[in-house]
Each structure stands twice: as C-alpha cells, then as structure tokens.
Design a protein around this motif. Structure first.
Motif, PDB file in Angstrom:
ATOM      1  N   ASN A   6     -49.700   6.643   5.768  1.00 21.77           N
ATOM      2  CA  ASN A   6     -50.668   7.727   5.646  1.00 21.77           C
ATOM      3  C   ASN A   6     -50.156   8.907   4.818  1.00 21.77           C
ATOM      4  O   ASN A   6     -50.831   9.925   4.702  1.00 21.77           O
ATOM      5  N   ARG A   7     -48.968   8.763   4.244  1.00 21.10           N
ATOM      6  CA  ARG A   7     -48.396   9.901   3.540  1.00 21.10           C
ATOM      7  C   ARG A   7     -49.142  10.254   2.263  1.00 21.10           C
ATOM      8  O   ARG A   7     -49.143  11.397   1.832  1.00 21.10           O
ATOM      9  N   TYR A   8     -49.798   9.277   1.636  1.00 22.49           N
ATOM     10  CA  TYR A   8     -50.375   9.513   0.323  1.00 22.49           C
ATOM     11  C   TYR A   8     -51.890   9.329   0.298  1.00 22.49           C
ATOM     12  O   TYR A   8     -52.472   9.067  -0.749  1.00 22.49           O
ATOM     13  N   THR A   9     -52.530   9.495   1.421  1.00 29.11           N
ATOM     14  CA  THR A   9     -53.974   9.343   1.463  1.00 29.11           C
ATOM     15  C   THR A   9     -54.658  10.557   0.836  1.00 29.11           C
ATOM     16  O   THR A   9     -54.082  11.649   0.742  1.00 29.11           O
ATOM     17  N   LEU A  10     -55.905  10.361   0.424  1.00 27.46           N
ATOM     18  CA  LEU A  10     -56.674  11.480  -0.111  1.00 27.46           C
ATOM     19  C   LEU A  10     -56.839  12.576   0.936  1.00 27.46           C
ATOM     20  O   LEU A  10     -56.804  13.770   0.621  1.00 27.46           O
ATOM     21  N   ARG A  11     -57.012  12.179   2.173  1.00 28.39           N
ATOM     22  CA  ARG A  11     -57.187  13.160   3.237  1.00 28.39           C
ATOM     23  C   ARG A  11     -55.956  14.057   3.359  1.00 28.39           C
ATOM     24  O   ARG A  11     -56.066  15.287   3.468  1.00 28.39           O
ATOM     25  N   GLU A  12     -54.758  13.454   3.306  1.00 24.00           N
ATOM     26  CA  GLU A  12     -53.548  14.248   3.420  1.00 24.00           C
ATOM     27  C   GLU A  12     -53.394  15.160   2.204  1.00 24.00           C
ATOM     28  O   GLU A  12     -52.995  16.324   2.325  1.00 24.00           O
ATOM     29  N   PHE A  13     -53.728  14.655   1.024  1.00 29.77           N
ATOM     30  CA  PHE A  13     -53.639  15.470  -0.184  1.00 29.77           C
ATOM     31  C   PHE A  13     -54.537  16.697  -0.079  1.00 29.77           C
ATOM     32  O   PHE A  13     -54.126  17.825  -0.370  1.00 29.77           O
ATOM     33  N   VAL A  14     -55.778  16.487   0.362  1.00 28.89           N
ATOM     34  CA  VAL A  14     -56.715  17.604   0.499  1.00 28.89           C
ATOM     35  C   VAL A  14     -56.216  18.603   1.530  1.00 28.89           C
ATOM     36  O   VAL A  14     -56.258  19.821   1.322  1.00 28.89           O
ATOM     37  N   GLU A  15     -55.716  18.099   2.647  1.00 31.74           N
ATOM     38  CA  GLU A  15     -55.236  19.001   3.699  1.00 31.74           C
ATOM     39  C   GLU A  15     -54.052  19.835   3.238  1.00 31.74           C
ATOM     40  O   GLU A  15     -53.915  21.001   3.598  1.00 31.74           O
ATOM     41  N   GLN A  16     -53.178  19.257   2.417  1.00 33.04           N
ATOM     42  CA  GLN A  16     -51.985  19.962   1.986  1.00 33.04           C
ATOM     43  C   GLN A  16     -52.259  20.962   0.866  1.00 33.04           C
ATOM     44  O   GLN A  16     -51.546  21.962   0.727  1.00 33.04           O
ATOM     45  N   THR A  17     -53.288  20.699   0.069  1.00 35.85           N
ATOM     46  CA  THR A  17     -53.520  21.538  -1.107  1.00 35.85           C
ATOM     47  C   THR A  17     -54.771  22.401  -1.015  1.00 35.85           C
ATOM     48  O   THR A  17     -55.018  23.206  -1.910  1.00 35.85           O
ATOM     49  N   GLN A  18     -55.552  22.256   0.056  1.00 32.63           N
ATOM     50  CA  GLN A  18     -56.812  22.993   0.114  1.00 32.63           C
ATOM     51  C   GLN A  18     -56.593  24.492   0.274  1.00 32.63           C
ATOM     52  O   GLN A  18     -55.570  24.950   0.768  1.00 32.63           O
ATOM     53  N   GLN A  19     -57.608  25.233  -0.172  1.00 38.60           N
ATOM     54  CA  GLN A  19     -57.583  26.694  -0.066  1.00 38.60           C
ATOM     55  C   GLN A  19     -57.524  27.116   1.388  1.00 38.60           C
ATOM     56  O   GLN A  19     -58.157  26.520   2.256  1.00 38.60           O
ATOM     57  N   ARG A  20     -56.724  28.154   1.667  1.00 35.53           N
ATOM     58  CA  ARG A  20     -56.582  28.657   3.024  1.00 35.53           C
ATOM     59  C   ARG A  20     -56.766  30.169   3.048  1.00 35.53           C
ATOM     60  O   ARG A  20     -56.232  30.875   2.180  1.00 35.53           O
ATOM     61  N   ASP A  21     -57.508  30.660   4.019  1.00 35.80           N
ATOM     62  CA  ASP A  21     -57.663  32.100   4.209  1.00 35.80           C
ATOM     63  C   ASP A  21     -56.542  32.610   5.093  1.00 35.80           C
ATOM     64  O   ASP A  21     -56.436  32.229   6.255  1.00 35.80           O
ATOM     65  N   ARG A  22     -55.714  33.470   4.535  1.00 31.82           N
ATOM     66  CA  ARG A  22     -54.580  33.997   5.281  1.00 31.82           C
ATOM     67  C   ARG A  22     -54.809  35.433   5.759  1.00 31.82           C
ATOM     68  O   ARG A  22     -53.961  36.015   6.409  1.00 31.82           O
ATOM     69  N   GLY A  23     -55.959  35.996   5.431  1.00 29.49           N
ATOM     70  CA  GLY A  23     -56.273  37.333   5.897  1.00 29.49           C
ATOM     71  C   GLY A  23     -55.333  38.398   5.381  1.00 29.49           C
ATOM     72  O   GLY A  23     -55.043  39.377   6.072  1.00 29.49           O
ATOM     73  N   GLU A  24     -54.847  38.231   4.139  1.00 32.67           N
ATOM     74  CA  GLU A  24     -53.863  39.167   3.599  1.00 32.67           C
ATOM     75  C   GLU A  24     -54.495  40.324   2.839  1.00 32.67           C
ATOM     76  O   GLU A  24     -53.796  41.198   2.349  1.00 32.67           O
ATOM     77  N   GLY A  25     -55.821  40.327   2.684  1.00 31.89           N
ATOM     78  CA  GLY A  25     -56.464  41.453   2.033  1.00 31.89           C
ATOM     79  C   GLY A  25     -57.008  41.130   0.658  1.00 31.89           C
ATOM     80  O   GLY A  25     -57.338  39.984   0.335  1.00 31.89           O
ATOM     81  N   PHE A  26     -57.101  42.154  -0.178  1.00 27.45           N
ATOM     82  CA  PHE A  26     -57.739  42.044  -1.487  1.00 27.45           C
ATOM     83  C   PHE A  26     -57.033  41.019  -2.367  1.00 27.45           C
ATOM     84  O   PHE A  26     -57.667  40.174  -2.993  1.00 27.45           O
ATOM     85  N   PHE A  27     -55.700  41.098  -2.448  1.00 30.93           N
ATOM     86  CA  PHE A  27     -54.901  40.105  -3.157  1.00 30.93           C
ATOM     87  C   PHE A  27     -54.236  39.196  -2.130  1.00 30.93           C
ATOM     88  O   PHE A  27     -53.656  39.662  -1.156  1.00 30.93           O
ATOM     89  N   GLU A  28     -54.297  37.896  -2.377  1.00 27.71           N
ATOM     90  CA  GLU A  28     -53.697  36.936  -1.459  1.00 27.71           C
ATOM     91  C   GLU A  28     -53.010  35.843  -2.268  1.00 27.71           C
ATOM     92  O   GLU A  28     -53.580  35.301  -3.217  1.00 27.71           O
TER      93      GLU A  28
END
Length: 234
Positions: A6-28
């Motif tokens: 399961n290391r190279y599945t599309l699902r794992e790729f999306v999970e590892q590289t998808q955009q994440r909201d970190r709540g850091e403000g205007f610049f993140e």
C-alpha cells in the motif's frame, strides 16, 4: 502468497501531498517551496508569474506602469521581469512558487528590509514598497543589482536557492558579499560596491571575485549558496 503493497497507491499519494489548513494566518507554508495565501476580500502583491493554483474567487491585475509615478515607471523599464508585480484580489486560497526556490516568511513590525527584486515572492497590501538601484553601479552590472525596499508592518515572503545564511553586521565587523549571492539586508544598512582591480580586468567577469558588496554598520545580510546571474531587460 503475495501481499498488497500500500505504500505507492494513489490514495496514499493524495493523502501525503494534499493541501492542508494549518491555521497559520494570511501566509501559510504549504511546503518549503509553496506558499499559501489566505485571501478574505482583500489583496496581496505577488511576483508576476508566481501563481501556480488558486481556490475561490480571486482576480489578478498586473501592476500599472504608472502606479508608482514616473520614477517608478522608469525603474521598471530597466529592472526586467524580476521586479514586476501582480495584484491578487478577492476571497480564496492562492498558491505561489518560484522555480522551486525555498520560501522564507518574514513579519515586519514597523521595520524595513531590502530584498533583491527577483527574490520577492509576495507581501501584504499595507507594506510600503519601492524599487532602488545601487549607486555607482555601471550599466554592465545593473542586471542583478536592483532591490525592492519593503517597510512598515506586515507579512513578506522571499525566496532563496537552498538554505540561506544570515550574517550579522557590526561597526567592528563589516561583511563583504558576492552581489549575485546576496538576497537581502536590513534597512539600516547601505551597501557600497567594493573592488580592488582595474576596470580592464573586470571586462567579461560577473562573479564576486571581481567586485563585492560592502556592508558597514549595524544590521544583517542574507546570502544564499548560489550565484544568480541576471540580464537587464527593457
């Protein structure tokens, strides 16, 4: 009996590289080389051509040639693409990058910093800016020696090739740098161009071995382990 890898599945790729909201403000920092700007019915100045994606309702407007007056127009006429800006206005998420260079976020608090014009990625709308050229620099050297002065209070994002190094300048300890490896310096400093060789020996040479930037006073200088060579553009 085979097992499923399961290391190279599309699902794992999306999970590892998808955009994440970190709540850091205007610049993140979406990654070390991708900047996320969170717009909420406001705007940000960005380096022209740095947008790689956006979500929401964002409009892009190239900076008018006379936005900074006739003086600003004449400066932009010789600084090339590195000093040209785009205004991104609206509500949404804006993603910026610049040829895979590493991004550094700086918060100005009623302070001033001078940055190589080509290394400015973005800054908040209420940060004051201007384009300057080093004094006593001949036209043969002018391609990479334009700077953008950023002052006031707000967020600024700059870029460097690889990891930057910051050197502290004191009256007792001046700092000398290669202009093509110099990224930024504090607004308290005014560098001089220093050379110990004749004009003839400078012909055809553009490296820091020919001339250096001399910083004397109190402040700091940011350099990178890479020499950028620019060509002045009309």
């Amino acid at each position: 009996m085979s097992t499923v890898d399961n290391r190279y599945t599309l699902r794992e790729f999306v999970e590892q590289t998808q955009q994440r909201d970190r709540g850091e403000g205007f610049f993140e920092m979406e990654s070390p080389r991708i900047l996320e700007v969170n717009l909420r019915n406001n705007y940000v100045w960005t380096k022209m051509g740095s947008m790689i994606s956006y979500l929401g309702n964002i409009r892009f407007e190239r900076e008018g040639v006379f936005d900074k007056g006739i003086g600003g127009f004449l400066k932009k006429a010789v600084t090339g693409e590195g000093a040209r800006l785009t205004k991104a206005n609206g509500t949404g998420k804006l993603y910026l990058a610049d040829f895979g260079k590493k991004i550094q976020i700086l918060r100005l608090e009623n302070q001033e910093i001078v940055v190589n014009a080509n290394d400015v990625l973005a800054f908040e709308s209420h940060v004051t800016w201007d384009i300057k050229m080093m004094k006593r620099v001949s036209s043969m050297m002018a391609g990479g020696l334009f700077q953008m002065t950023l002052s006031g209070t707000g967020m600024v994002a700059i870029t460097t090739h690889y990891e930057p190094l910051t050197l502290v300048v004191t009256p007792e300890q001046p700092v000398y740098t290669d202009p093509n490896a110099t990224v930024a310096w504090s607004g308290t400093l005014s560098p001089n161009l220093k050379t110990d060789i004749t004009f003839r020996s400078m012909i055809g040479r553009s490296s820091g071995e020919s001339f250096q930037m001399e910083f004397i006073g109190n402040g700091f200088v940011v350099v990178q382990p890479f020499e950028e060579v620019y060509q002045a553009q009309g």
